[in-house]
Design a protein around this motif. Structure first.
Motif: not given
Length: 568
Positions: A335-337, A360-365, A373-378, A381-384
């Motif tokens: 999801w991140s790196d 604990a993937d990286h945050s949007k910055t 970003d917030a949309e990908r966070v959601r 979390q659905i996948e989890i």
């Protein structure tokens, strides 16, 4: 060739092309391929060119370059670039914050092609006069050069252990007993001498055997009849092989494992630990401590007198072990790196016998790391939730995030988004050049944020590569105690941050520590071994280890913590 070796060669090719001002499009082709393939789980060495082209960032030309690397172990284009580049210019790539373009400018405009000339130019103020540099950049280069000089000839804990094990395996073919000693045995985070003890009754014959091993490069000037010194081929760290008869090995293993300040500790009989070690008829380590009238200290803690003060409050069997760990909380995925999916990382954790996995993937910055970003966070979390539905009560994936601590100390999402996580690891990744006051204030504000659960790699250091930013450790730890924030022991051998010397103070203030691998792939999860070693070195007990909590205890802790935030 492993994936990482292939990626390293592609990345170096791209950097040297940029240095030599090659066509921008061609340069980017290599850089882009290296960036994308660094996260790939495909077996690059065994993929045909037509399959490589299907991978993100890989064009036809680079695909054939990868095949050349896989089949020959080399890249002709890179060899040509290296032939055009002075080795001293290559050394400049080790200076943190000095990009390829600036290195090229220094080389072409000032004719600097080695670190000594670079240091002299900085000291004379010539670098500051170049357009685009200035005094601030010059001062940073000088500080980085000084740091590199201090680290010269050292290797990290993981590489030192690898070298020691290679030597041990080789030497046991020729000698009856070989023991890893010194800094490696006491788990030093940086090692300047890899030391082993070799049992022999014939030192002359033993020395001939050692000098005959093709992988060993002897330094006769610093060797002696009973001590072989030199290097293992291809590794820039001193190797020391000490020769002893069978009856001396146990005694010498004890003496050479401990640091000098530890050996000078005086026992109840008025003799130092070293004096007792030389005279004790029983050479077992436990017997030496007992004869001195001192508590037995595990090898990791034999640095100074701290261990004896620690032993006045704790027992050795309270020290954290690998088997005490029940889960892991700072990890990354595709999801991140990261290189593996959440599902695959969780599955590997189950194979390791762990009962929970925290993502604990990286945050949007952290756009450079494909932060969420917030949309990908959601979406994550659905996948989890879907994955957790299949685990029952025996395993769980916790929803976390590694939120960047922004320059003003705030976290990287609004409170509505932060409230969706089970926990938050708050870490600094950008704007690392700070005064002690600025860095401390920045961390304190993040600690005060009610959503911060764990303070990640508190100083941002990279061992042997980058000094951490200065912080007031006591103020930070005290604030974590006040706000019920856990402190991370980042178990990556590149970091090992927080430093082991502050673990005991954190424990005394009631602050728990979490051994976090900061894993980006399966192998990274095993870095918790280094975190355990660092924790033990600092006296960390199982009771004060956050991820030694059981699944039930961790679930309860995080649930109650989130509940308290909601009531504020």
């Amino acid at each position: 060739m492993t994936n990482s070796e292939i990626v390293d060669l592609l990345e170096l090719t791209g950097r040297l092309m940029e240095l030599h001002e090659y066509d921008t499009f061609k340069t980017r082709a290599f850089s882009s391929a290296a960036f994308n393939l660094d996260k790939s789980t495909a077996d690059l060495a065994n993929l045909p060119a037509e399959e490589l082209i299907k991978l993100p960032g890989v064009g036809k030309s680079v695909a054939y370059k990868i095949r050349e690397i896989a089949e020959t172990g080399r890249l002709t284009e890179l060899d040509d670039l290296l032939a055009q580049t002075p080795s001293g210019v290559m050394d400049m790539f080790r200076i943190k914050g000095l990009g390829v373009k600036k290195i090229g400018t220094l080389w072409r405009e000032l004719g600097i092609d080695n670190l000594n000339e670079l240091q002299q130019a900085c000291e004379e103020g010539r670098v500051a006069q170049i357009k685009g540099f200035g005094k601030a950049t010059q001062d940073k280069i000088l500080a980085a050069l000084e740091f590199l000089q201090e680290q010269k000839g050292k290797v990290r804990m993981d590489k030192a252990a690898m070298i020691a094990n290679l030597l041990h395996d080789e030497l046991t073919r020729h000698f009856e007993r070989v023991e890893i000693s010194g800094q490696v045995r006491r788990k030093a985070q940086e090692v300047d001498t890899v030391q082993l003890l070799v049992q022999t009754s014939d030192p002359v014959s033993a020395m001939l055997t050692l000098n005959g091993l093709p992988s060993l490069e002897s330094d006769e000037q610093i060797s002696s009849p009973f001590a072989w010194r030199g290097q293992l081929q291809n590794f820039d760290v001193q190797v020391e092989l000490l020769l002893f008869p069978a009856e001396q090995i146990d005694r010498q293993l004890f003496i050479h494992t401990a640091a000098e300040p530890h050996l000078q500790q005086v026992g109840t009989g008025g003799q130092s630990l070293l004096q007792v070690a030389y005279t004790s008829p029983d050479t077992a380590e436990e017997a030496i401590y007992q004869r001195a009238g001192l508590p037995f200290i595990v090898p990791e803690m034999r640095e100074d007198d701290f261990a004896f003060r620690w032993a006045g409050r704790y027992r050795n069997d309270q020290l954290v072990t690998w088997d005490d760990l029940r889960g892991t909380l700072h990890n990354h995925s595709t999801w991140s790196d990261g290189k593996q999916s959440v599902a695959d990382m969780a599955a590997y954790c189950r194979e390791l016998g762990l009962t929970y996995f925290g993502i604990a993937d990286h945050s949007k910055t952290a756009s450079y790391a494909n932060g969420l970003d917030a949309e990908r966070v959601r979406a994550q979390q659905i996948e989890i939730d879907q994955l957790n539905a299949g685990f029952g009560d025996s395993f769980r994936i916790f929803k976390g995030i590694e939120s960047d601590i922004l320059s003003d100390g705030s976290l990287d999402y609004d409170n509505e988004t932060l409230a969706t996580f089970d926990y938050v690891v708050a870490s600094v990744h950008q704007t690392l050049t700070m005064s002690l006051e600025k860095a401390t204030t920045r961390l304190l504000r993040a600690i005060e944020n009610p959503y911060t659960t764990i303070l990640g790699h508190p100083t941002g250091r990279l061992l042997l590569a980058r000094e951490g930013y200065p912080i007031d450790h006591r103020a930070i730890i005290d604030a974590c105690a006040q706000h019920n924030v856990v402190i991370e022991i980042n178990a990556s051998p590149y970091r090992l941050d927080i430093d082991w010397r502050w673990i005991n103070y954190a424990m005394q203030q009631g602050v728990m520590l979490s051994i976090n691998p900061d894993a980006h792939d399966f192998g990274g999860l095993l870095d918790m071994h280094y975190g355990v070693a660092t924790g033990r070195k600092g006296g960390l007990t199982k009771e004060m280890t956050f991820n030694a909590l059981s699944l039930e205890e961790m679930t309860k802790y995080l649930t109650q913590r989130r509940s308290r935030i909601g009531k504020k």
